[in-house]
Write a protein that holds these residues in place. Structure first.
Motif, PDB file in Angstrom:
ATOM      1  N   PHE A   1      -8.359  -0.766   7.917  1.00 24.98           N
ATOM      2  CA  PHE A   1      -7.285  -1.195   7.024  1.00 24.98           C
ATOM      3  C   PHE A   1      -6.666  -0.007   6.300  1.00 24.98           C
ATOM      4  O   PHE A   1      -5.462   0.007   6.041  1.00 24.98           O
TER       5      PHE A   1
ATOM      6  N   THR B   1      -4.250  -9.238   6.722  1.00 19.02           N
ATOM      7  CA  THR B   1      -5.368  -9.606   5.860  1.00 19.02           C
ATOM      8  C   THR B   1      -4.847 -10.605   4.834  1.00 19.02           C
ATOM      9  O   THR B   1      -3.682 -10.969   4.860  1.00 19.02           O
ATOM     10  N   SER B   2      -5.685 -11.034   3.928  1.00 19.40           N
ATOM     11  CA  SER B   2      -5.250 -11.995   2.914  1.00 19.40           C
ATOM     12  C   SER B   2      -4.722 -11.270   1.673  1.00 19.40           C
ATOM     13  O   SER B   2      -5.106 -10.129   1.410  1.00 19.40           O
TER      14      SER B   2
ATOM     15  N   TRP C   1      -8.867  -5.038  -3.452  1.00 17.95           N
ATOM     16  CA  TRP C   1      -8.761  -3.592  -3.270  1.00 17.95           C
ATOM     17  C   TRP C   1      -8.118  -2.950  -4.494  1.00 17.95           C
ATOM     18  O   TRP C   1      -8.581  -1.929  -4.982  1.00 17.95           O
TER      19      TRP C   1
ATOM     20  N   GLN D   1      -4.198   1.382   8.675  1.00 17.99           N
ATOM     21  CA  GLN D   1      -3.034   0.492   8.749  1.00 17.99           C
ATOM     22  C   GLN D   1      -2.147   0.646   7.510  1.00 17.99           C
ATOM     23  O   GLN D   1      -0.915   0.688   7.623  1.00 17.99           O
TER      24      GLN D   1
ATOM     25  N   ASN E   1      -7.538 -10.210  -0.509  1.00 16.90           N
ATOM     26  CA  ASN E   1      -8.144  -8.912  -0.204  1.00 16.90           C
ATOM     27  C   ASN E   1      -7.344  -7.779  -0.842  1.00 16.90           C
ATOM     28  O   ASN E   1      -7.927  -6.849  -1.397  1.00 16.90           O
TER      29      ASN E   1
ATOM     30  N   SER F   1       0.051  -8.303   2.838  1.00 16.93           N
ATOM     31  CA  SER F   1      -1.039  -8.927   3.597  1.00 16.93           C
ATOM     32  C   SER F   1      -0.558  -9.402   4.964  1.00 16.93           C
ATOM     33  O   SER F   1      -1.275  -9.268   5.958  1.00 16.93           O
TER      34      SER F   1
ATOM     35  N   PRO G   1     -11.250  -1.293   1.121  1.00 16.59           N
ATOM     36  CA  PRO G   1     -10.937  -1.713   2.488  1.00 16.59           C
ATOM     37  C   PRO G   1     -11.709  -0.852   3.481  1.00 16.59           C
ATOM     38  O   PRO G   1     -12.037   0.306   3.196  1.00 16.59           O
TER      39      PRO G   1
END
Length: 77
Positions: free
Chosen positions: A47, A28-29, A36, A50, A32, A23, A43
Motif C-alpha cells: 500500500f 482499501t477501505s 493510517w 501504491q 484503513n 480508498s 500500511p
C-alpha cells in the motif's frame, strides 16, 4: 520518530481528495486510510508503494522524510 500519519494525511490533503476517494483509488477501505492517518496502524509496503505512485512521490516523501510539518526543520537521520 517521524509522524507517518501526519505525512499520509498531508499528501492526501495536498491532492485535495477525501479518504473515500483515496480508498477507491488504491483498493482499501476509507477506515484503513483513517487508521493510517491516526497512527493506529501502518500500511503494508504494497500500500505504501501504491500511495507513493498515486501521489507521484518517493517512499521517503510519503513517510515524511522530506515533509516539513508546521514549518519545522527537516528530519535528519
Amino acid at each position: 520518530m517521524l509522524d507517518y500519519g501526519a505525512a499520509f494525511r498531508e499528501q492526501r490533503e495536498v491532492k485535495g481528495i477525501s479518504k473515500v476517494e483515496l480508498s477507491k483509488q488504491i483498493g482499501t477501505s476509507h477506515q484503513n486510510i483513517g487508521r493510517w492517518e491516526s497512527n493506529k496502524v501502518l500500511p503494508n509496503i504494497d500500500f505504501c508503494v501504491q500511495l507513493a505512485d498515486f501521489y507521484g512521490i518517493s517512499l521517503d516523501e510519503l513517510v515524511g522524510r522530506d515533509f516539513i510539518p508546521n514549518g519545522q526543520a527537516k528530519k535528519q537521520q
